[in-house]
Write an enzyme that holds these catalytic residues in place. Sequence first.
Site, short mmCIF file in Angstrom:
data_model
loop_
_atom_site.label_atom_id
_atom_site.label_comp_id
_atom_site.label_asym_id
_atom_site.label_seq_id
_atom_site.Cartn_x
_atom_site.Cartn_y
_atom_site.Cartn_z
N LYS A 71 158.85 57.10 44.01
CA LYS A 71 159.87 56.06 43.89
C LYS A 71 159.83 55.40 42.52
O LYS A 71 160.88 55.08 41.95
CB LYS A 71 159.70 55.01 44.99
CG LYS A 71 160.29 55.39 46.34
CD LYS A 71 160.36 54.19 47.26
CE LYS A 71 161.00 54.56 48.59
NZ LYS A 71 161.15 53.38 49.48
N ASP A 114 163.93 49.62 50.45
CA ASP A 114 163.58 50.18 51.75
C ASP A 114 164.69 51.15 52.09
O ASP A 114 165.88 50.79 52.05
CB ASP A 114 163.44 49.11 52.83
CG ASP A 114 162.62 49.62 54.00
OD1 ASP A 114 161.47 50.02 53.78
OD2 ASP A 114 163.14 49.65 55.13
N GLY A 134 160.39 63.34 50.39
CA GLY A 134 160.92 62.88 51.67
C GLY A 134 161.81 63.91 52.33
O GLY A 134 161.45 65.08 52.48
N ASP A 194 164.63 65.04 51.10
CA ASP A 194 165.47 65.72 50.12
C ASP A 194 165.65 67.22 50.40
O ASP A 194 166.75 67.75 50.19
CB ASP A 194 164.91 65.54 48.71
CG ASP A 194 165.10 64.13 48.17
OD1 ASP A 194 165.75 63.31 48.86
OD2 ASP A 194 164.61 63.84 47.07
N HIS A 249 171.49 57.44 46.74
CA HIS A 249 171.68 56.17 47.43
C HIS A 249 171.02 55.03 46.66
O HIS A 249 171.57 53.92 46.62
CB HIS A 249 171.13 56.25 48.86
CG HIS A 249 169.75 56.83 48.97
ND1 HIS A 249 169.37 58.00 48.34
CD2 HIS A 249 168.64 56.41 49.65
CE1 HIS A 249 168.11 58.27 48.63
NE2 HIS A 249 167.64 57.33 49.42
#
Length: 208
Positions: free
Chosen positions: A27, A82, A166, A168, A193
């Site tokens: 991230k 989140d 994740g 993806d 996103h």
Amino acid sequence: MSEAGALRQAQGPGRRQVVLATHNPHKVEEFRGIVAAARPDLEVVGYDGPEPVEDGVTFAENALIKARAAAAHTRLPALADDSGIAVDVLGGSPGVFSAYWAGHAKDAAANVALLLDQLSDIHDPHRVAQFVSTIALVAPGGAEHVVEGRWPGRLAHAPSGAGGFGYDPVFIPDGQDRTVAEWAPEEKNAHSHRARAFRALVPLLEAL
């Protein structure tokens, strides 16, 4: 010395810094790419403080919990994301439980495998899903803002691609025939996103 402390010494007095409230290196890397494209004057600082208990039941609640903790710990403006995947036929699940869908080990491969198993008999027209990102911005003085970004698409029948993280490898954005794990990082950072949520946040950053 913490990364935040080192950066305070390394950056000039005119450089703006914001701490990203996550211990997830994926991230951090993704956010730095997004922020560099939209606000090159802003330096994203990694967070090495304690992790709060994320006991919210919405993306917004959990994002605010993390951002408040990071702002209090570092005395810097804090961003927290989140996010997760929401599948229509599952009523929006995994949603806020995306990282723990297969258990508290946060095993991404196990999460993907369980989700695909649950949808094994679902045909393409009903495999609609979207990535959701809620970003909270909390200033040390207490000002708070929350924005949301959504990336619509569908779920593949099997993982494909070696990039991303994740979910993806199984998410195909609308209008595409490749999973996000098959995209270059720069391509994902322009459309994801999180990028959509951050663009909504940019005007609010002027208050920093």
